[in-house]
Design a protein around this motif. Structure first.
Motif, PDB file in Angstrom:
ATOM      1  N   ASP A 114       0.641  -1.241   0.039  1.00 59.22           N
ATOM      2  CA  ASP A 114      -0.136  -0.013   0.041  1.00 59.22           C
ATOM      3  C   ASP A 114       0.890   1.253   0.022  1.00 59.22           C
ATOM      4  OD1 ASP A 114      -2.997   0.808   1.428  1.00 59.22           O
ATOM      5  OD2 ASP A 114      -1.258   2.435   1.425  1.00 59.22           O
ATOM      6  N   HIS A 115       0.676   2.154  -0.985  1.00 58.85           N
ATOM      7  CA  HIS A 115       1.441   3.143  -1.141  1.00 58.85           C
ATOM      8  C   HIS A 115       1.493   4.314  -0.002  1.00 58.85           C
ATOM      9  CE1 HIS A 115       3.234   6.509  -3.648  1.00 58.85           C
ATOM     10  NE2 HIS A 115       2.484   7.130  -3.247  1.00 58.85           N
ATOM     11  N   LEU A 116       0.257   4.372   0.547  1.00 58.55           N
ATOM     12  CA  LEU A 116       0.310   5.382   1.612  1.00 58.55           C
ATOM     13  C   LEU A 116       0.951   4.987   2.872  1.00 58.55           C
ATOM     14  CD1 LEU A 116      -3.505   6.768   1.481  1.00 58.55           C
ATOM     15  CD2 LEU A 116      -1.365   7.463   0.437  1.00 58.55           C
ATOM     16  N   ALA A 118       3.369   2.816   2.947  1.00 58.80           N
ATOM     17  CA  ALA A 118       4.883   2.931   2.545  1.00 58.80           C
ATOM     18  C   ALA A 118       5.490   4.166   2.847  1.00 58.80           C
ATOM     19  CB  ALA A 118       4.808   2.401   1.114  1.00 58.80           C
ATOM     20  N   HIS A 119       4.633   5.291   2.546  1.00 53.38           N
ATOM     21  CA  HIS A 119       4.934   6.816   2.548  1.00 53.38           C
ATOM     22  C   HIS A 119       5.576   7.032   4.121  1.00 53.38           C
ATOM     23  CE1 HIS A 119       5.149   9.361  -0.847  1.00 53.38           C
ATOM     24  NE2 HIS A 119       3.851   9.146  -1.141  1.00 53.38           N
ATOM     25  N   LEU A 120       4.690   6.354   5.137  1.00 54.26           N
ATOM     26  CA  LEU A 120       5.107   6.555   6.360  1.00 54.26           C
ATOM     27  C   LEU A 120       6.299   5.776   7.017  1.00 54.26           C
ATOM     28  CD1 LEU A 120       1.548   6.600   7.765  1.00 54.26           C
ATOM     29  CD2 LEU A 120       3.139   8.549   7.598  1.00 54.26           C
ATOM     30  N   VAL A 150       0.807  13.391   3.405  1.00 54.55           N
ATOM     31  CA  VAL A 150       0.224  14.488   2.542  1.00 54.55           C
ATOM     32  C   VAL A 150       0.928  14.674   1.325  1.00 54.55           C
ATOM     33  CG1 VAL A 150      -0.358  16.456   4.418  1.00 54.55           C
ATOM     34  CG2 VAL A 150       1.916  15.511   4.280  1.00 54.55           C
ATOM     35  N   SER A 151       0.136  14.229   0.386  1.00 58.52           N
ATOM     36  CA  SER A 151       0.643  13.769  -1.136  1.00 58.52           C
ATOM     37  C   SER A 151      -0.154  14.785  -2.043  1.00 58.52           C
ATOM     38  CB  SER A 151       0.781  12.485  -1.409  1.00 58.52           C
ATOM     39  OG  SER A 151      -0.492  11.783  -1.581  1.00 58.52           O
ATOM     40  N   GLY A 152       0.026  14.454  -3.264  1.00 62.10           N
ATOM     41  CA  GLY A 152      -0.652  14.864  -4.391  1.00 62.10           C
ATOM     42  C   GLY A 152      -2.085  14.346  -4.503  1.00 62.10           C
ATOM     43  N   LEU A 314       9.010  12.283  -1.540  1.00 64.68           N
ATOM     44  CA  LEU A 314       8.313  12.209  -2.991  1.00 64.68           C
ATOM     45  C   LEU A 314       8.225  10.732  -3.165  1.00 64.68           C
ATOM     46  CD1 LEU A 314      10.501  15.181  -4.397  1.00 64.68           C
ATOM     47  CD2 LEU A 314       7.918  14.962  -3.759  1.00 64.68           C
ATOM     48  N   ASP A 315       7.381  10.310  -4.395  1.00 66.24           N
ATOM     49  CA  ASP A 315       7.226   8.937  -4.496  1.00 66.24           C
ATOM     50  C   ASP A 315       8.714   8.436  -4.900  1.00 66.24           C
ATOM     51  OD1 ASP A 315       4.734   9.348  -4.178  1.00 66.24           O
ATOM     52  OD2 ASP A 315       4.106   9.508  -6.288  1.00 66.24           O
ATOM     53  N   ASN A 316       8.605   7.161  -4.250  1.00 64.31           N
ATOM     54  CA  ASN A 316       9.959   6.626  -4.607  1.00 64.31           C
ATOM     55  C   ASN A 316       9.742   5.044  -4.396  1.00 64.31           C
ATOM     56  OD1 ASN A 316      11.195   5.807  -1.623  1.00 64.31           O
ATOM     57  ND2 ASN A 316      10.151   7.522  -1.540  1.00 64.31           N
TER      58      ASN A 316
END
Ligand code: KG4
Ligand code: ZN
Length: 342
Positions: A114-116, A118-120, A150-152, A314-316
């Motif tokens: 899950d992208h969100l 993963a951001h954390l 907090v993303s796009g 940023l997305d990575n």
């Protein structure tokens, strides 16, 4: 420590195509990202079909570059992790199809991420080759935590108990924070992507009497930014002779409002859940005012704040590979040198 386990991560949820190799869920050996951002600039936003076509063209080279940079052979990859949600459907499909085909060819397991979340998780990562206890200057985050993404595409506040359980406390009811930056930037004529542009322009302003407050939604952890954006649009339409100074002041006031409401709700969530760790993630976490003010406010409230280095906000794909390790081994990464779990 056990053997080094390298996970190949693939991220393609929006306009970017990223591949990374991460060791033991912590150390970023490589993180290579291509973006088609320039091609979307003239449209003022991402065109999904353009994004996925470019991703199809570059993904093979990006994965190869990530393996080369990490000096890791495909045969020593333990598993392939990829973003499976949320995101643009065509873009996700490119990454997922590539990861599935690769996993099948090299007979390695696949991990859906899950992208969100993963951001954390990016807050656990280090780009230094030999992570030590203080690999990100503050050690590893201790859970439970409050996580603000907090993303796009998203503005979501989570109660994170152990990185397998995320309770959604609130989210945006309309525009995401990054989306608001992008739209306001377009209204003000600063171009796309708007976040870095507004960050830069607002940095030149010290004070202004202009006020564009963001909706408070008191008593809730939800956010709303579309009223703020519309207020700026109407102001701009009414005053069509604004010079660079006034335009910069609008950007300053807008950024100030958005940052204020994000921080207020994040700190309130920590207090409500009696949590002392705050994790931030997503492209807007690269914002300099947000970073500066969060540092001050969390210190005041005795909260340990973690924000990834800008490259990992940023997305990575590094965050996908890192979190993929964590999902497979069903435990938080061990804190090197202390034997303690984070
Ligand atoms: O996480 P991300 O790379 O992609 C998504 O998952 O959406 O976030 C991209 C968003 C864009 O809206 C961009 O304008 C915003 O992050 N952004 C920023 C900054 N750098 C990128 N927003 C505010 N300040 C910045 N410095
Ligand atoms: Zn993202």
């Amino acid at each position: 420590m056990g053997p080094a386990l390298n996970i190949l991560g693939i991220e393609s949820s929006c306009d970017e195509t990223s591949a990374a190799v991460v060791r033991n869920g912590l150390t970023v050996l490589s993180n290579v990202t291509a973006t088609s951002l320039k091609e979307h600039e003239k449209y003022g936003g991402i065109i999904p079909e353009i994004a996925s076509r470019r991703q199809l063209e570059v993904i093979y080279g990006i994965v190869q570059a990530a393996l080369n940079k990490a000096r890791v052979k495909l045969s020593s990859i333990f598993a392939v992790a990829f973003t499976d949600r949320p995101g643009l459907i065509g873009s996700l499909l490119v990454g997922a199809s590539f990861a599935r085909a690769l996993g099948f060819a090299i007979r390695k397991p696949l991990i859906q991420v899950d992208h969100l979340h993963a951001h954390l998780y990016a807050n656990f990562l280090s780009t230094k080759k030999t992570p030590c206890v203080k690999h990100n200057a503050r050690g590893f985050p201790r859970l439970p935590a409050i996580g603000l993404v907090v993303s796009g595409g998203h503005t979501s506040l989570f109660h994170v108990t152990d990185f397998h359980h995320f309770q959604l406390l609130g989210r945006t009811l309309d525009d995401a924070a990054g989306e608001a930056f992008d739209k306001v930037s377009r209204i003000l004529g600063f171009g796309y992507p708007g976040g870095p542009a507004i960050d830069r322009v607002a940095g030149s302003v010290k004070e202004t009497s202009l006020r564009f407050p963001a909706a408070d939604l008191a008593g809730s952890f939800d956010f709303s930014f579309s009223g703020l954006k519309t207020a700026i649009l109407y102001y701009r339409q009414k005053h069509n002779d604004l010079g660079p100074k006034q335009t910069a002041e609008i950007a300053f006031s807008f950024q100030n409002s958005i940052v204020t409401v994000l921080i207020k709700k994040a700190i309130a969530a920590c207090q409500k859940k009696n949590v002392k760790t705050l994790l931030i993630g997503g492209g807007v976490a690269a914002n300099s005012l947000l970073r500066r003010r969060l540092a001050i406010e969390s210190k005041k409230n005795d909260i340990r704040l973690f924000i990834p280095e800008p490259e990992l906000c940023l997305d990575n794909a590094a965050m996908i590979a890192g979190y993929g390790y964590h999902l497979v081994f069903k435990r938080p990464p061990r804190t090197p040198g202390t034997g303690k779990n984070s």
